[in-house]
Design a protein around this motif. Structure first.
Motif, PDB file in Angstrom:
ATOM      1  N   ASP A   1       0.851  -1.184   0.000  1.00 37.21           N
ATOM      2  CA  ASP A   1       0.000   0.000   0.000  1.00 37.21           C
ATOM      3  C   ASP A   1       0.888   1.236   0.000  1.00 37.21           C
ATOM      4  N   ARG A   2       0.822   2.046  -1.064  1.00 39.07           N
ATOM      5  CA  ARG A   2       1.704   3.211  -1.164  1.00 39.07           C
ATOM      6  C   ARG A   2       1.397   4.251  -0.089  1.00 39.07           C
ATOM      7  N   ASP A   3       0.195   4.259   0.450  1.00 37.76           N
ATOM      8  CA  ASP A   3      -0.119   5.186   1.535  1.00 37.76           C
ATOM      9  C   ASP A   3       0.391   4.683   2.882  1.00 37.76           C
ATOM     10  N   SER A   4       0.940   3.479   2.894  1.00 37.64           N
ATOM     11  CA  SER A   4       1.371   2.880   4.149  1.00 37.64           C
ATOM     12  C   SER A   4       2.570   3.576   4.767  1.00 37.64           C
ATOM     13  N   ILE A   5       3.277   4.403   4.015  1.00 37.90           N
ATOM     14  CA  ILE A   5       4.436   5.082   4.586  1.00 37.90           C
ATOM     15  C   ILE A   5       4.014   5.934   5.780  1.00 37.90           C
ATOM     16  N   ALA A   6       2.829   6.533   5.720  1.00 40.87           N
ATOM     17  CA  ALA A   6       2.344   7.333   6.858  1.00 40.87           C
ATOM     18  C   ALA A   6       2.167   6.448   8.085  1.00 40.87           C
ATOM     19  N   ALA A   7       1.674   5.236   7.893  1.00 41.92           N
ATOM     20  CA  ALA A   7       1.499   4.314   9.026  1.00 41.92           C
ATOM     21  C   ALA A   7       2.849   3.950   9.632  1.00 41.92           C
ATOM     22  N   VAL A   8       3.827   3.700   8.802  1.00 38.32           N
ATOM     23  CA  VAL A   8       5.166   3.340   9.274  1.00 38.32           C
ATOM     24  C   VAL A   8       5.775   4.509  10.043  1.00 38.32           C
ATOM     25  N   LEU A   9       5.660   5.713   9.495  1.00 40.22           N
ATOM     26  CA  LEU A   9       6.180   6.896  10.176  1.00 40.22           C
ATOM     27  C   LEU A   9       5.456   7.121  11.502  1.00 40.22           C
ATOM     28  N   GLY A  10       4.149   6.869  11.513  1.00 39.22           N
ATOM     29  CA  GLY A  10       3.358   7.032  12.735  1.00 39.22           C
ATOM     30  C   GLY A  10       3.762   6.059  13.826  1.00 39.22           C
ATOM     31  N   VAL A  11       4.027   4.816  13.452  1.00 36.95           N
ATOM     32  CA  VAL A  11       4.468   3.813  14.434  1.00 36.95           C
ATOM     33  C   VAL A  11       5.792   4.252  15.060  1.00 36.95           C
ATOM     34  N   GLY A  12       6.709   4.710  14.238  1.00 36.72           N
ATOM     35  CA  GLY A  12       7.996   5.174  14.757  1.00 36.72           C
ATOM     36  C   GLY A  12       7.855   6.397  15.639  1.00 36.72           C
ATOM     37  N   PHE A  13       7.004   7.320  15.218  1.00 36.48           N
ATOM     38  CA  PHE A  13       6.763   8.541  15.995  1.00 36.48           C
ATOM     39  C   PHE A  13       6.191   8.189  17.364  1.00 36.48           C
ATOM     40  N   ASP A  14       5.176   7.350  17.380  1.00 40.47           N
ATOM     41  CA  ASP A  14       4.550   6.955  18.648  1.00 40.47           C
ATOM     42  C   ASP A  14       5.544   6.269  19.574  1.00 40.47           C
ATOM     43  N   PHE A  15       6.391   5.429  19.024  1.00 43.04           N
ATOM     44  CA  PHE A  15       7.427   4.753  19.820  1.00 43.04           C
ATOM     45  C   PHE A  15       8.360   5.781  20.462  1.00 43.04           C
ATOM     46  N   ALA A  16       8.867   6.716  19.660  1.00 41.21           N
ATOM     47  CA  ALA A  16       9.818   7.716  20.172  1.00 41.21           C
ATOM     48  C   ALA A  16       9.202   8.568  21.271  1.00 41.21           C
ATOM     49  N   VAL A  17       7.951   8.984  21.077  1.00 38.16           N
ATOM     50  CA  VAL A  17       7.298   9.861  22.044  1.00 38.16           C
ATOM     51  C   VAL A  17       6.892   9.086  23.301  1.00 38.16           C
ATOM     52  N   ARG A  18       6.313   7.924  23.120  1.00 35.29           N
ATOM     53  CA  ARG A  18       5.832   7.139  24.270  1.00 35.29           C
ATOM     54  C   ARG A  18       6.965   6.771  25.213  1.00 35.29           C
ATOM     55  N   LEU A  19       8.118   6.418  24.657  1.00 39.90           N
ATOM     56  CA  LEU A  19       9.242   6.005  25.492  1.00 39.90           C
ATOM     57  C   LEU A  19      10.209   7.159  25.794  1.00 39.90           C
ATOM     58  N   GLU A  20       9.829   8.352  25.383  1.00 38.88           N
ATOM     59  CA  GLU A  20      10.604   9.570  25.646  1.00 38.88           C
ATOM     60  C   GLU A  20      12.020   9.489  25.089  1.00 38.88           C
ATOM     61  N   PHE A  21      12.131   9.045  23.840  1.00 37.76           N
ATOM     62  CA  PHE A  21      13.404   8.960  23.131  1.00 37.76           C
ATOM     63  C   PHE A  21      13.540  10.089  22.101  1.00 37.76           C
ATOM     64  N   GLN A  22      12.749  11.151  22.235  1.00 38.04           N
ATOM     65  CA  GLN A  22      12.706  12.178  21.203  1.00 38.04           C
ATOM     66  C   GLN A  22      14.074  12.749  20.871  1.00 38.04           C
ATOM     67  N   ARG A  23      14.800  13.213  21.859  1.00 39.84           N
ATOM     68  CA  ARG A  23      16.077  13.881  21.576  1.00 39.84           C
ATOM     69  C   ARG A  23      17.074  12.948  20.903  1.00 39.84           C
ATOM     70  N   ILE A  24      17.206  11.760  21.418  1.00 41.83           N
ATOM     71  CA  ILE A  24      18.224  10.863  20.868  1.00 41.83           C
ATOM     72  C   ILE A  24      17.868  10.430  19.444  1.00 41.83           C
ATOM     73  N   LEU A  25      16.591  10.284  19.144  1.00 36.91           N
ATOM     74  CA  LEU A  25      16.197   9.856  17.812  1.00 36.91           C
ATOM     75  C   LEU A  25      16.012  11.018  16.843  1.00 36.91           C
ATOM     76  N   ALA A  26      15.788  12.217  17.346  1.00 36.35           N
ATOM     77  CA  ALA A  26      15.626  13.374  16.461  1.00 36.35           C
ATOM     78  C   ALA A  26      16.956  13.833  15.893  1.00 36.35           C
ATOM     79  N   ASP A  27      18.035  13.545  16.587  1.00 38.62           N
ATOM     80  CA  ASP A  27      19.355  13.915  16.080  1.00 38.62           C
ATOM     81  C   ASP A  27      19.701  13.043  14.882  1.00 38.62           C
ATOM     82  N   ALA A  28      20.150  13.680  13.805  1.00 40.93           N
ATOM     83  CA  ALA A  28      20.619  12.904  12.660  1.00 40.93           C
ATOM     84  C   ALA A  28      21.912  12.204  13.056  1.00 40.93           C
TER      85      ALA A  28
END
Length: 169
Positions: free
Chosen positions: A83-110
């Motif tokens: 599903d070509r629209d599935s990229i949003a779902a994949v990005l959403g899963v990753g976003f939710d993981f980073a925020v829920r576990l409070e990994f924002q800073r470490i994962l936001a850094d390139a």
């Protein structure tokens, strides 16, 4: 496969857990060796003994957290494959993981140029055969959305903006 898994009660394990919390919440430069040692209840010498430096400890925990992120995103991709629209779902899963576990800073850094960019590489494989830089563009957008949630940023607004990304047909 990692050869060593931290035992939470060991000095090395306590340092790894303290570093995940600290680097997930604050930028690298805002975290001191003393902060890490105090939170792990060890001396600063333990950081140098086990990881060589603050940067070595950061690299260790970043690799671990990033691998957990990639595993979740790859799993989400496999469940919506084709599903070509599935990229949003994949990005959403990753976003939710980073925020829920409070990994924002470490994962936001390139990542550093030496380490490569595993997130962009994963996204490249998911959007193939689209334009080659698309995975890098999506990784940058994902990191920007995650970074927008730091320091009290509106999580729902950042998530909504990220989920607006769709691939053209």
């Amino acid at each position: 496969m990692r050869e060593w898994i931290p035992v939470p009660t060991s000095a090395k394990g306590r340092l790894a857990l303290a570093a995940v919390r600290a680097f997930g919440a604050r930028p690298f430069d805002a975290v001191s060796v003393g902060d890490l040692a105090a939170e792990a209840n060890v001396t600063t010498g333990a950081i140098y003994h086990h990881f060589g430096s603050k940067l070595g400890l950061y690299g260790f925990v970043r690799a671990d957290v990033e691998q957990r992120l990639l595993d979740r995103m790859a799993g989400a991709a496999s469940s919506v494959a084709g599903d070509r629209d599935s990229i949003a779902a994949v990005l959403g899963v990753g976003f939710d993981f980073a925020v829920r576990l409070e990994f924002q800073r470490i994962l936001a850094d390139a990542p550093t140029a030496v380490a490569g960019d595993a997130l962009a590489d994963l996204l490249d494989t998911l959007v193939a055969p689209a334009a080659p830089p698309l995975g890098r563009v999506l990784a940058a957008a994902w990191r920007a959305a995650v970074l927008a949630t730091c320091d009290g940023g509106d999580v729902e607004a950042a998530r909504a903006a990220l989920l607006m990304l769709r691939l053209a047909r």
